[in-house]
Design an enzyme around this catalytic site. Structure first.
Site, PDB file in Angstrom:
ATOM      1  N   HIS A 167      -4.034  72.045 -32.696  1.00  0.00           N
ATOM      2  CA  HIS A 167      -5.126  71.983 -31.726  1.00  0.00           C
ATOM      3  C   HIS A 167      -6.444  71.542 -32.365  1.00  0.00           C
ATOM      4  O   HIS A 167      -7.480  71.504 -31.704  1.00  0.00           O
ATOM      5  CB  HIS A 167      -5.279  73.374 -31.083  1.00  0.00           C
ATOM      6  N   ASP A 174     -15.831  58.507 -44.801  1.00  0.00           N
ATOM      7  CA  ASP A 174     -16.134  58.366 -46.233  1.00  0.00           C
ATOM      8  C   ASP A 174     -16.243  59.699 -46.957  1.00  0.00           C
ATOM      9  O   ASP A 174     -16.906  59.793 -47.999  1.00  0.00           O
ATOM     10  CB  ASP A 174     -17.427  57.552 -46.434  1.00  0.00           C
TER      11      ASP A 174
END
Length: 507
Positions: A167, A174
């Site tokens: 869930h 980056d």
């Protein structure tokens, strides 16, 4: 006829039991991009991170429009990696746009890893596999169904395994900036659906906590629970398949009528990055999450243990906003114990009229009176809540609640995917960010307080007979309801019938 049906059903289950997930397939472990300081995003937050050693930067993302624009901006700003983990990814305008932006990022050399729960991917294997054919994109499915074309058979033959779902919701660029919260990918999570839009909340983060979020992503990505989409399809997609899917994706996007100029908003957001960074709250924070191996073995997840410990330490109040509130008897007892030692507990959840999962409402309503008698302050979202930012498309959409947030003693807060229900406690994996900050707590409380305004919610209380009543304001005038507001007889009957069933452990 009944005997024949039973024979067919038994035969189907036997056939399903023979269907197993592949064991011999190509799989390469990978981890988050480590040299984040070599990227513009890493450098952008490096100075502020250095000024706040050991702390991370946080900012609330309240509106759906800003939430989607921020995600698109991340796909454009990323230089090395994009990691995405979601329970739901709808094939609607929003889902298509984000996927196409990920294709653009991959085209310029960004490594894209997408981890999706398999519960909502039925019938999409070919398209997902074609996107995975891009050399810069890899897509894995969490806890996949063995029967790809008849999933009901897995429920009949393999419920113990298939009942555990991922869930979590996160996007990381980056390894330098992340968004964690309650929003999946789909129109109604970003205020552009014409029928129903969610009130929801995300948290943008920079600093050390992002590396922790990435570590959790890597755990899920490399776990045996996650399987490459290529292992689940019979046909290995070619570059031509990828090109065909990409072209169809772009044609559909061109035909979509998106309600605001996305590129213009992204450009504005990128130009405002410095001001956004200055608004970040720097504070101690960490990721808390449910390990799939723990919950699969019947243990409560780590996020549950963490929140339970904070509840025990609470001194004054706990403010909660939870889309699904299914409290079992022990939960009622804990709430009563907390209130008896002087705590205030206030909750905003969905009303029957705003709830998108009627079974979840039935599970909540089963102990609503007990919670009120224990002293819990309960508010339920109105389906016409004024604070839900509406779509710019014609017509007015219904409001629904999807937020999962809590603030403890105006100091500590959790924002993420965790609902106060049995699924989040011991069946699903979940993830949330915990922050220890009076300032961020203050901002979150302002958001929570908006939700309980009479224009947005019903206050639930007990009348002289001990039955629930709902009060609110309409055009400045107080209004009282003695049954679930703005609902039909059929909705109330259905919820009442489900309430009698012994299913709350699954809600």
């Amino acid at each position: 006829m009944f005997i024949r049906f039973g024979m067919v059903l038994c035969l189907s289950v036997m056939i399903a039991a023979c269907a197993t997930l592949p064991k011999d397939y190509l799989r390469t472990d990978s981890t988050a991009f480590s040299n984040y300081l070599a990227t513009d995003l890493g450098q952008f937050f490096a100075e502020a991170e250095g000024e706040h050693p050991g702390k991370s930067g946080f900012a609330l993302i309240r509106s759906g429009k800003h939430a989607f624009t921020s995600r698109i901006a991340m796909t454009e700003l990323a230089q090395k990696s994009l990691d995405l983990q979601y329970y739901i990814w709808e094939p609607d305008a929003t889902g298509r746009i984000l996927m196409e932006r990920l294709l653009r990022a991959a085209d310029r050399g960004v490594r894209v890893r997408i981890l999706l729960d398999d519960m909502n991917q039925s019938g999409r294997d070919a398209g997902i596999a074609a996107l995975d054919a891009h050399p810069g994109i890899e897509i894995r499915l969490f806890n996949p169904f063995a029967n790809r074309n008849a999933r009901i058979l897995d429920f009949l033959s393999d419920l113990r395994r298939i009942n555990h779902r991922m869930h979590n919701k996160a996007i990381i660029a980056d390894n330098a900036v992340a968004i964690v919260g309650g929003r999946n990918i789909g129109n109604h999570y970003f205020d552009v659906d014409t029928e129903a839009n969610f009130r929801d909340l995300d948290l943008a983060a920079a600093g050390p906590v992002v590396r922790d979020v990435s570590a959790v992503f890597d755990y899920f990505w490399n776990a045996n629970w996650s399987m490459p989409i290529t292992a689940l399809v019979d046909h290995t997609p070619s570059p031509a398949d990828l090109q065909d899917v990409a072209e169809r994706l772009r044609r559909k996007i061109a035909d979509d009528v998106y309600p605001y100029p996305l590129d213009q908003n992204v450009a504005r957001l990128k130009s405002e990055l410095r001001a956004i960074r200055e608004r970040f709250v720097w504070a101690p924070g960490r990721i808390v999450w449910n390990n799939p191996d723990e919950v699969a073995n019947g243990a409560q997840g780590g996020i549950v243990r963490d929140i339970a410990a904070k509840f025990q330490q609470a001194q004054e109040e706990v403010l909660i906003e939870s889309a699904y509130l299914v409290v079992l008897d022990r939960g009622v007892e804990l709430a009563q114990e907390m209130i008896e030692r002087g705590l205030r507990i206030r909750v905003l959840t969905n009303s029957l009229a705003s709830n998108d999962v009627i079974a979840a409402h039935a599970g909540y309503a089963k102990r609503r009176v007990k919670l009120l008698k224990a002293g819990v302050e309960i508010y339920e979202l109105r389906p016409d809540a004024g604070e839900i930012e509406q779509s710019l498309l014609p017509g007015r959409s219904k409001a629904a609640l999807h937020t999962k947030a809590m603030v403890i003693d105006r100091q500590a807060l959790y924002i993420g995917s965790f609902n106060l229900d049995p699924r989040s406690l011991s069946l699903n994996t979940e993830a949330a960010i915990y922050v220890d900050s009076p300032e961020l707590a203050r901002q979150t409380i302002a958001y929570l307080d908006e939700g309980i305004r009479p224009v947005n919610s019903y206050r639930v209380s007990l009348d002289e007979d001990g039955s629930p009543v709902w009060t609110t304001d309409n055009d400045g005038m107080p209004v009282l309801y003695d049954k679930e507001p703005e609902t039909t007889f059929w909705q109330r009957f259905t919820a009442g019938f489900i309430e009698m069933l012994p299913v709350e452990e699954q809600l």
